[in-house]
Structures are given as C-alpha cells and as structure tokens.
Design a protein around this motif. Structure first.
Motif, PDB file in Angstrom:
ATOM      1  N   ASP A   1      96.820  44.709   5.379  1.00 42.56           N
ATOM      2  CA  ASP A   1      95.779  43.780   4.938  1.00 42.56           C
ATOM      3  C   ASP A   1      94.404  44.138   5.512  1.00 42.56           C
ATOM      4  OD1 ASP A   1      96.577  43.211   7.493  1.00 42.56           O
ATOM      5  OD2 ASP A   1      96.357  41.047   7.282  1.00 42.56           O
TER       6      ASP A   1
ATOM      7  N   GLU B   1      90.546  45.527   4.841  1.00 44.61           N
ATOM      8  CA  GLU B   1      89.552  45.639   3.774  1.00 44.61           C
ATOM      9  C   GLU B   1      88.943  47.036   3.718  1.00 44.61           C
ATOM     10  OE1 GLU B   1      86.627  42.550   3.736  1.00 44.61           O
ATOM     11  OE2 GLU B   1      88.121  41.009   4.150  1.00 44.61           O
ATOM     12  N   ASN B   2      88.419  47.511   4.843  1.00 44.08           N
ATOM     13  CA  ASN B   2      87.778  48.817   4.892  1.00 44.08           C
ATOM     14  C   ASN B   2      88.672  49.761   5.696  1.00 44.08           C
ATOM     15  OD1 ASN B   2      86.156  51.046   5.199  1.00 44.08           O
ATOM     16  ND2 ASN B   2      84.317  49.884   5.712  1.00 44.08           N
ATOM     17  N   LYS B   3      89.492  50.537   4.984  1.00 38.42           N
ATOM     18  CA  LYS B   3      90.471  51.395   5.651  1.00 38.42           C
ATOM     19  C   LYS B   3      89.815  52.475   6.498  1.00 38.42           C
ATOM     20  CE  LYS B   3      94.361  50.678   2.652  1.00 38.42           C
ATOM     21  NZ  LYS B   3      95.551  51.277   2.084  1.00 38.42           N
TER      22      LYS B   3
ATOM     23  N   HIS C   1      88.639  50.973   9.680  1.00 30.61           N
ATOM     24  CA  HIS C   1      89.810  50.567  10.464  1.00 30.61           C
ATOM     25  C   HIS C   1      90.426  51.775  11.174  1.00 30.61           C
ATOM     26  CE1 HIS C   1      93.396  48.303  11.525  1.00 30.61           C
ATOM     27  NE2 HIS C   1      94.140  49.216  10.925  1.00 30.61           N
TER      28      HIS C   1
END
Length: 88
Positions: A59, A61-63, A66
C-alpha cells in the motif's frame, strides 16, 4: 532505480556481512565476553526483518521514494552496526 529483487539482495548481503564480521570477531576474541556480540547479531536480524517487511509493503503511493528511503535506512543502520562492531 534498481528492482525490488536487487534491493532485497542488498539487504541480505549487507546484514549478512555484518553478522559474519561479528562471528569473526567472536572467533578472534574468544577470551572476551560475547554477550555484546550476540546482541549485535540479534540487532542485525531484527533490522533485516524490519527492512524486508517495508520492502514487501503493497500500500505504497510513491514506490520510488519508498524504496529510496529503505535503501537510505539500510545504509544508516548498517553503518551504526559496523560502528558498534568496531567498538567491541
């Protein structure tokens, strides 16, 4: 950015090398108390588990951001563990 598989390999190699360094220290310093060294191994294992859990999060948003933060955290925590090994 490298793929997830490479990030998992980096985590495994870095923390594996740190654990190996602790084992080498234990072998070369058999006359000293190994309680702190065993604590470092436990800390490295906990770090591994935490980082792999973060890599496997779905979950996000910005892989890219992350995974970049995970890589930075690996570097930071790895350096702290190395400093602790050097202080033994």
């Amino acid at each position: 950015m490298a793929n997830v598989r490479d990030l998992k390999k980096d985590i495994n190699y870095v923390l594996g090398d740190i654990i190996e360094a602790v084992y080498i220290w234990e072998l070369t310093n058999a006359d000293k108390d190994n309680k702190k060294a065993e604590g470092l191994i436990d800390e490295a294992i906990v770090t591994f588990d935490e980082l792999i859990t973060k890599v496997n999060q779905k979950d996000v948003e910005n892989k890219k951001k992350h995974f970049t933060s995970i890589k930075a955290e690996l570097e930071e925590r790895g350096r702290k563990l190395i400093d602790k090994i050097n202080a033994l």
